[in-house]
Design an enzyme around this catalytic site. Structure first.
Site, PDB file in Angstrom:
ATOM      1  N   GLU A  92      68.526  -5.239 147.163  1.00 25.06           N
ATOM      2  CA  GLU A  92      68.233  -5.860 145.856  1.00 25.06           C
ATOM      3  C   GLU A  92      69.178  -5.319 144.792  1.00 25.06           C
ATOM      4  O   GLU A  92      69.609  -6.057 143.892  1.00 25.06           O
ATOM      5  CB  GLU A  92      66.756  -5.619 145.498  1.00 25.06           C
ATOM      6  CG  GLU A  92      65.853  -6.477 146.387  1.00 25.06           C
ATOM      7  CD  GLU A  92      64.489  -5.882 146.691  1.00 25.06           C
ATOM      8  OE1 GLU A  92      64.053  -4.952 145.983  1.00 25.06           O
ATOM      9  OE2 GLU A  92      63.850  -6.356 147.658  1.00 25.06           O
ATOM     10  N   ASN A  95      58.438   2.119 149.058  1.00 28.03           N
ATOM     11  CA  ASN A  95      59.284   1.673 147.942  1.00 28.03           C
ATOM     12  C   ASN A  95      58.433   0.719 147.105  1.00 28.03           C
ATOM     13  O   ASN A  95      58.221  -0.427 147.487  1.00 28.03           O
ATOM     14  CB  ASN A  95      60.518   0.963 148.519  1.00 28.03           C
ATOM     15  CG  ASN A  95      61.378   0.330 147.449  1.00 28.03           C
ATOM     16  OD1 ASN A  95      61.164   0.542 146.249  1.00 28.03           O
ATOM     17  ND2 ASN A  95      62.361  -0.454 147.876  1.00 28.03           N
ATOM     18  N   TRP A  96      57.957   1.211 145.985  1.00 21.51           N
ATOM     19  CA  TRP A  96      57.056   0.397 145.158  1.00 21.51           C
ATOM     20  C   TRP A  96      57.804  -0.682 144.388  1.00 21.51           C
ATOM     21  O   TRP A  96      57.181  -1.564 143.789  1.00 21.51           O
ATOM     22  CB  TRP A  96      56.283   1.294 144.178  1.00 21.51           C
ATOM     23  CG  TRP A  96      55.309   2.232 144.830  1.00 21.51           C
ATOM     24  CD1 TRP A  96      55.089   2.402 146.185  1.00 21.51           C
ATOM     25  CD2 TRP A  96      54.407   3.144 144.178  1.00 21.51           C
ATOM     26  NE1 TRP A  96      54.125   3.354 146.397  1.00 21.51           N
ATOM     27  CE2 TRP A  96      53.676   3.827 145.184  1.00 21.51           C
ATOM     28  CE3 TRP A  96      54.147   3.449 142.835  1.00 21.51           C
ATOM     29  CZ2 TRP A  96      52.706   4.785 144.887  1.00 21.51           C
ATOM     30  CZ3 TRP A  96      53.176   4.407 142.547  1.00 21.51           C
ATOM     31  CH2 TRP A  96      52.461   5.061 143.561  1.00 21.51           C
ATOM     32  N   GLY A 131      58.008  -1.719 151.765  1.00 24.43           N
ATOM     33  CA  GLY A 131      57.862  -2.299 150.437  1.00 24.43           C
ATOM     34  C   GLY A 131      56.430  -2.757 150.217  1.00 24.43           C
ATOM     35  O   GLY A 131      55.557  -1.981 149.837  1.00 24.43           O
ATOM     36  N   GLY A 132      56.170  -4.029 150.481  1.00 26.23           N
ATOM     37  CA  GLY A 132      54.870  -4.649 150.206  1.00 26.23           C
ATOM     38  C   GLY A 132      53.668  -3.831 150.655  1.00 26.23           C
ATOM     39  O   GLY A 132      52.725  -3.619 149.878  1.00 26.23           O
TER      40      GLY A 132
HETATM   41  P1  PGA Z   1      59.105  -5.089 152.549  1.00 23.12           P
HETATM   42  O1  PGA Z   1      60.286  -4.351 151.738  1.00 23.12           O
HETATM   43  O2  PGA Z   1      58.391  -4.012 153.343  1.00 23.12           O
HETATM   44  O3  PGA Z   1      58.227  -5.686 151.484  1.00 23.12           O
HETATM   45  O4  PGA Z   1      59.743  -6.094 153.417  1.00 23.12           O
HETATM   46  C1  PGA Z   1      61.032  -3.326 152.332  1.00 23.12           C
HETATM   47  C2  PGA Z   1      62.099  -2.827 151.369  1.00 23.12           C
HETATM   48  O5  PGA Z   1      62.714  -3.641 150.673  1.00 23.12           O
HETATM   49  O6  PGA Z   1      62.347  -1.613 151.288  1.00 23.12           O
END
Ligand code: PGA
Length: 256
Positions: free
Chosen positions: A101, A12-13, A238-239
């Site tokens: 989010e 997930n960018w 994510g990150g």
């Molecule tokens: P993260 O994000 O790996 O940066 O914790 C995960 C996400 O929100 O899908």
């Protein structure tokens, strides 16, 4: 008992990268993963505006394309929104919905997720339905009930012809982008409860085939332990998905 669910590593960018950076990241991923290892499926979800250029870069690779959000109406006067047929024509086969989010910052409700899930499945795109509890709920000890309620409200009445039409991602909010990963046992506990909720919604046979992912500071150092758990079928990343080396390492480790 072993299952036959294919592990899914999904990136997930979020709202990162401009066009050139998105194209470069996609190209680096294709180079790092010339072949997707057996037993794993790889997905990247760039910002909507970069879907088409990333789709172009991914052509001929084994990496799937997904969106981060959608609207449930097919077309019309909905300024700023993107419909399921639009995502489909851009080359998406998956779409994240209900990310914390979106729920928190954009006030999206369970009912919104339910409409999106139905529109996606009807339009031939697989929803990656996110659920997860905030820190207060974790500390109060009611996190399983919280997540199960989200799953039931978000997915009720959804009709599935096969288990590969839905993915669920459990993402404890306190672990997203914080470096605080849930332990593999924490992930297993809730992913198992999610699967039980899926049994109630879709029946045991269907639920057994639906992938349930973990998300929240998943990285090369913890992916193997996470996917080794019986109800954790991959990760929403994510990150670490913004670095081709880290993301491709996660794919390789998940395959092992
Ligand atoms: P993260 O994000 O790996 O940066 O914790 C995960 C996400 O929100 O899908």
């Amino acid at each position: 008992m072993p299952n036959n669910r294919t592990t899914l590593i999904a990136g997930n960018w979020k709202m990162n990268n401009d066009r050139e950076a998105a194209k470069a990241l996609a190209a680096e991923l294709v180079e790092a993963l010339p072949e997707v290892p057996a037993g794993v499926e790889v997905l990247v979800c760039p910002p909507t505006i970069d879907l088409c250029c990333v789709a172009h870069k991914l052509e001929g690779s084994g990496i799937a394309l997904g969106a981060q959000n959608c609207y449930w109406e097919a077309s019309g006067a909905y300024t700023g929104e993107t419909s399921v047929p639009m995502l489909k024509s851009a080359g998406c086969t998956y779409c994240i919905i209900g990310h914390s989010e979106r729920r928190d910052y954009f006030h999206e409700s369970d009912e919104d997720q339910n409409k999106k899930a139905k529109a996606l499945v009807a339009g031939g795109i697989v929803p990656v339905f996110c659920c997860g509890e905030p820190l207060e709920v974790r500390e109060a000890g009611t996190y399983v009930e919280h997540v199960v309620a989200q799953v039931k409200a978000g997915l009720e009445g959804l009709e599935l012809a096969s288990a590969d039409q839905l993915v669920v991602a459990y993402e404890p909010i306190w672990a997203i982008g914080t470096g605080m990963t849930a332990t593999a046992d924490d992930a297993q506990e809730v992913c198992h409860a999610v699967r039980e909720a899926l049994v109630e919604l879709f029946g045991a046979e269907m639920a057994d085939g639906i992938r349930v992912l973990y998300g929240g500071s998943a990285k090369p150092g913890n992916i193997a332990e996470l996917v080794a758990k019986p109800d954790v079928d991959g990760a929403l990343v994510g990150g670490a998905s913004l670095k081709a080396a880290d993301f491709s390492e996660m794919v390789v480790k998940a395959a092992e």
